[in-house]
Design a protein around this motif. Structure first.
Motif, PDB file in Angstrom:
ATOM      1  N   ILE A   1       0.834  -1.208   0.000  1.00  0.00           N
ATOM      2  CA  ILE A   1       0.000   0.000   0.000  1.00  0.00           C
ATOM      3  C   ILE A   1       0.866   1.255   0.000  1.00  0.00           C
ATOM      4  N   ILE A   2       2.008   1.208   0.668  1.00  0.00           N
ATOM      5  CA  ILE A   2       2.909   2.353   0.723  1.00  0.00           C
ATOM      6  C   ILE A   2       3.779   2.437  -0.525  1.00  0.00           C
ATOM      7  N   THR A   3       4.314   1.315  -0.961  1.00  0.00           N
ATOM      8  CA  THR A   3       5.339   1.318  -2.008  1.00  0.00           C
ATOM      9  C   THR A   3       4.777   1.639  -3.382  1.00  0.00           C
ATOM     10  N   ILE A   4       3.699   0.987  -3.787  1.00  0.00           N
ATOM     11  CA  ILE A   4       3.199   1.140  -5.151  1.00  0.00           C
ATOM     12  C   ILE A   4       2.734   2.567  -5.445  1.00  0.00           C
ATOM     13  N   PRO A   5       1.897   3.197  -4.611  1.00  0.00           N
ATOM     14  CA  PRO A   5       1.536   4.600  -4.895  1.00  0.00           C
ATOM     15  C   PRO A   5       2.744   5.547  -4.839  1.00  0.00           C
TER      16      PRO A   5
ATOM     17  N   THR B   1      12.675  -0.837  -4.920  1.00  0.00           N
ATOM     18  CA  THR B   1      13.586  -1.465  -3.961  1.00  0.00           C
ATOM     19  C   THR B   1      13.874  -0.549  -2.788  1.00  0.00           C
ATOM     20  N   TRP B   2      14.146   0.730  -3.073  1.00  0.00           N
ATOM     21  CA  TRP B   2      14.486   1.670  -1.996  1.00  0.00           C
ATOM     22  C   TRP B   2      13.310   1.893  -1.057  1.00  0.00           C
ATOM     23  N   ILE B   3      12.131   2.098  -1.612  1.00  0.00           N
ATOM     24  CA  ILE B   3      10.968   2.386  -0.771  1.00  0.00           C
ATOM     25  C   ILE B   3      10.517   1.137  -0.023  1.00  0.00           C
ATOM     26  N   TRP B   4      10.578  -0.019  -0.659  1.00  0.00           N
ATOM     27  CA  TRP B   4      10.213  -1.260   0.016  1.00  0.00           C
ATOM     28  C   TRP B   4      11.120  -1.500   1.228  1.00  0.00           C
ATOM     29  N   ASN B   5      12.402  -1.223   1.088  1.00  0.00           N
ATOM     30  CA  ASN B   5      13.366  -1.481   2.156  1.00  0.00           C
ATOM     31  C   ASN B   5      13.508  -0.314   3.129  1.00  0.00           C
ATOM     32  N   ASP B   6      12.717   0.731   2.960  1.00  0.00           N
ATOM     33  CA  ASP B   6      12.854   1.893   3.841  1.00  0.00           C
ATOM     34  C   ASP B   6      12.499   1.534   5.279  1.00  0.00           C
ATOM     35  N   TYR B   7      13.317   1.987   6.175  1.00  0.00           N
ATOM     36  CA  TYR B   7      13.062   1.804   7.603  1.00  0.00           C
ATOM     37  C   TYR B   7      12.989   3.141   8.328  1.00  0.00           C
ATOM     38  N   LEU B   8      13.843   4.089   7.917  1.00  0.00           N
ATOM     39  CA  LEU B   8      13.974   5.352   8.649  1.00  0.00           C
ATOM     40  C   LEU B   8      12.687   6.157   8.653  1.00  0.00           C
TER      41      LEU B   8
ATOM     42  N   ASP C   1       0.619  -0.061  14.930  1.00  0.00           N
ATOM     43  CA  ASP C   1       1.077  -1.351  14.418  1.00  0.00           C
ATOM     44  C   ASP C   1       0.297  -1.781  13.184  1.00  0.00           C
ATOM     45  N   LYS C   2      -0.941  -1.323  13.047  1.00  0.00           N
ATOM     46  CA  LYS C   2      -1.805  -1.787  11.963  1.00  0.00           C
ATOM     47  C   LYS C   2      -1.387  -1.258  10.593  1.00  0.00           C
ATOM     48  N   ILE C   3      -0.536  -0.215  10.532  1.00  0.00           N
ATOM     49  CA  ILE C   3      -0.111   0.315   9.229  1.00  0.00           C
ATOM     50  C   ILE C   3       1.403   0.232   9.048  1.00  0.00           C
ATOM     51  N   LYS C   4       2.078  -0.501   9.917  1.00  0.00           N
ATOM     52  CA  LYS C   4       3.536  -0.616   9.798  1.00  0.00           C
ATOM     53  C   LYS C   4       3.922  -1.443   8.570  1.00  0.00           C
ATOM     54  N   PRO C   5       4.998  -1.070   7.880  1.00  0.00           N
ATOM     55  CA  PRO C   5       5.497  -1.893   6.771  1.00  0.00           C
ATOM     56  C   PRO C   5       6.324  -3.054   7.288  1.00  0.00           C
ATOM     57  N   ILE C   6       6.815  -3.854   6.377  1.00  0.00           N
ATOM     58  CA  ILE C   6       7.524  -5.073   6.741  1.00  0.00           C
ATOM     59  C   ILE C   6       8.816  -4.786   7.490  1.00  0.00           C
ATOM     60  N   THR C   7       9.491  -3.686   7.166  1.00  0.00           N
ATOM     61  CA  THR C   7      10.758  -3.373   7.826  1.00  0.00           C
ATOM     62  C   THR C   7      10.560  -3.079   9.309  1.00  0.00           C
ATOM     63  N   LEU C   8       9.451  -2.440   9.669  1.00  0.00           N
ATOM     64  CA  LEU C   8       9.143  -2.204  11.078  1.00  0.00           C
ATOM     65  C   LEU C   8       8.555  -3.445  11.733  1.00  0.00           C
ATOM     66  N   GLY C   9       7.846  -4.247  10.952  1.00  0.00           N
ATOM     67  CA  GLY C   9       7.236  -5.443  11.492  1.00  0.00           C
ATOM     68  C   GLY C   9       8.259  -6.456  11.974  1.00  0.00           C
ATOM     69  N   LEU C  10       9.442  -6.455  11.357  1.00  0.00           N
ATOM     70  CA  LEU C  10      10.476  -7.397  11.775  1.00  0.00           C
ATOM     71  C   LEU C  10      10.935  -7.145  13.207  1.00  0.00           C
ATOM     72  N   VAL C  11      10.739  -5.934  13.703  1.00  0.00           N
ATOM     73  CA  VAL C  11      11.139  -5.611  15.076  1.00  0.00           C
ATOM     74  C   VAL C  11      10.324  -6.424  16.073  1.00  0.00           C
ATOM     75  N   ASN C  12       9.131  -6.865  15.680  1.00  0.00           N
ATOM     76  CA  ASN C  12       8.306  -7.677  16.574  1.00  0.00           C
ATOM     77  C   ASN C  12       8.963  -9.004  16.928  1.00  0.00           C
ATOM     78  N   LEU C  13       9.919  -9.419  16.101  1.00  0.00           N
ATOM     79  CA  LEU C  13      10.617 -10.668  16.377  1.00  0.00           C
ATOM     80  C   LEU C  13      11.717 -10.500  17.412  1.00  0.00           C
ATOM     81  N   GLN C  14      11.972  -9.277  17.827  1.00  0.00           N
ATOM     82  CA  GLN C  14      13.004  -9.015  18.820  1.00  0.00           C
ATOM     83  C   GLN C  14      12.392  -9.100  20.222  1.00  0.00           C
ATOM     84  N   GLY C  15      12.854 -10.025  21.006  1.00  0.00           N
ATOM     85  CA  GLY C  15      12.310 -10.227  22.337  1.00  0.00           C
ATOM     86  C   GLY C  15      12.820  -9.213  23.337  1.00  0.00           C
ATOM     87  N   GLN C  16      12.241  -9.246  24.544  1.00  0.00           N
ATOM     88  CA  GLN C  16      12.643  -8.301  25.584  1.00  0.00           C
ATOM     89  C   GLN C  16      13.987  -8.676  26.198  1.00  0.00           C
ATOM     90  N   TRP C  17      14.192  -9.970  26.395  1.00  0.00           N
ATOM     91  CA  TRP C  17      15.417 -10.412  27.055  1.00  0.00           C
ATOM     92  C   TRP C  17      16.384 -11.085  26.082  1.00  0.00           C
TER      93      TRP C  17
END
Length: 274
Positions: free
Chosen positions: A73-77, A202-209, A218-234
């Motif tokens: 939704i973010i990248t194509i437009p 490629t640049w917009i798809w991989n954008d994180y900053l 969380d409901k509109i985060k792209p994949i680059t931000l979503g990967l942070v969910n895999l980072q645990g607390q400890w």
């Protein structure tokens, strides 16, 4: 001469191996268990036992299906908007003669040289003041704005290679400016436009900053931000995170492989005369 070739190929091979090493390490990590990652120091070695289930875990735990949809939704437009507006501005700067054309081109080029880190706070405050913070439209508009300079500079150089006689003939035949732009210029710069579209995708798809600065929900985060969910607390499951990163990289890799012919053609167009 033979010695120079041998040295060249040796150095080129070393550079390629150094460049591809992080990708191979990530690939091996994505198939390892956490026990193997914690108990061995040979993080560059292939896994002793392969765990493809890491990819299933990454997909489910990170809710990557939703994040993939958000990224599209973010990248194509953003890509389409940047290409359309930059093609118009490049056409104007390439063929219209007016007093401030060089100054405008310098502004476009100068904007590319400004470090993004200097713009983080102004962009954040500006998006909040406009009411577009934490919305798709805000991220899309800022992607278009920040990619506009490079896209305009890129396309303008290609448009300058088009013979002026084509435009003169079209004007004599009664074609208007937008007709010339849509019927003559765009088909001629289509290879360059395709190459630019692949880069922008490629640049917009991989954008994180910018996603980190402009998105909170969380409901509109792209994949680059979503990967942070895999980072645990400890402790962080590096194998699952590596699997998620590989999943996220599949789409831009597929797009490049699908359109690589147009990418190469776009980079080489105009290199041979006659």
């Amino acid at each position: 001469m033979r010695a120079k070739k041998i040295v060249f190929y040796i150095l080129a091979t070393i550079i390629v191996l150094l460049w591809i090493a992080p990708f191979m390490i990530s690939f091996f990590t994505s198939f390892k268990s956490m026990d193997e990652l914690m108990l061995t120091r040979k993080w560059w070695a292939p896994p002793k036992k392969w765990f493809p289930s890491n990819f299933i875990t990454a997909w489910k735990d990170a809710n990557m299906g939703r994040y993939f949809l958000n990224t599209f939704i973010i990248t194509i437009p953003s890509v389409l908007g940047a290409l359309f507006l930059s093609s118009l501005s490049a056409y104007a700067l390439a063929w219209y003669k007016f007093r401030l054309s060089k100054l405008i081109l310098m502004i476009f080029v100068g904007g590319m040289l400004i470090p993004f880190q200097m713009l983080l706070i102004p962009v954040y405050r500006f998006s909040v003041s406009l009411g577009i913070y934490d919305r798709f439209i805000g991220v899309i508009l800022f992607h278009i704005a920040f990619q506009l300079g490079f896209c305009t500079f890129f396309l303008r150089n290609f448009m300058k290679t088009i013979p002026a006689s084509i435009f003169d003939a079209a004007m004599i035949d009664g074609a208007g400016h937008f007709t010339i732009y849509s019927k003559i210029v765009m088909p001629l710069v289509l290879p360059a436009l395709a190459a630019l579209g692949i880069l922008e995708f490629t640049w917009i798809w991989n954008d994180y900053l910018w996603s980190l600065i402009l998105i909170q929900s969380d409901k509109i985060k792209p994949i680059t931000l979503g990967l942070v969910n895999l980072q645990g607390q400890w402790i962080t499951s590096w194998n699952t995170m590596a699997a998620g990163a590989i999943i996220a990289a599949v789409v831009p890799l597929f797009v490049f492989l699908l359109f690589q012919r147009y990418f190469i053609e776009g980079l080489t167009v105009g290199s041979v005369k006659g």
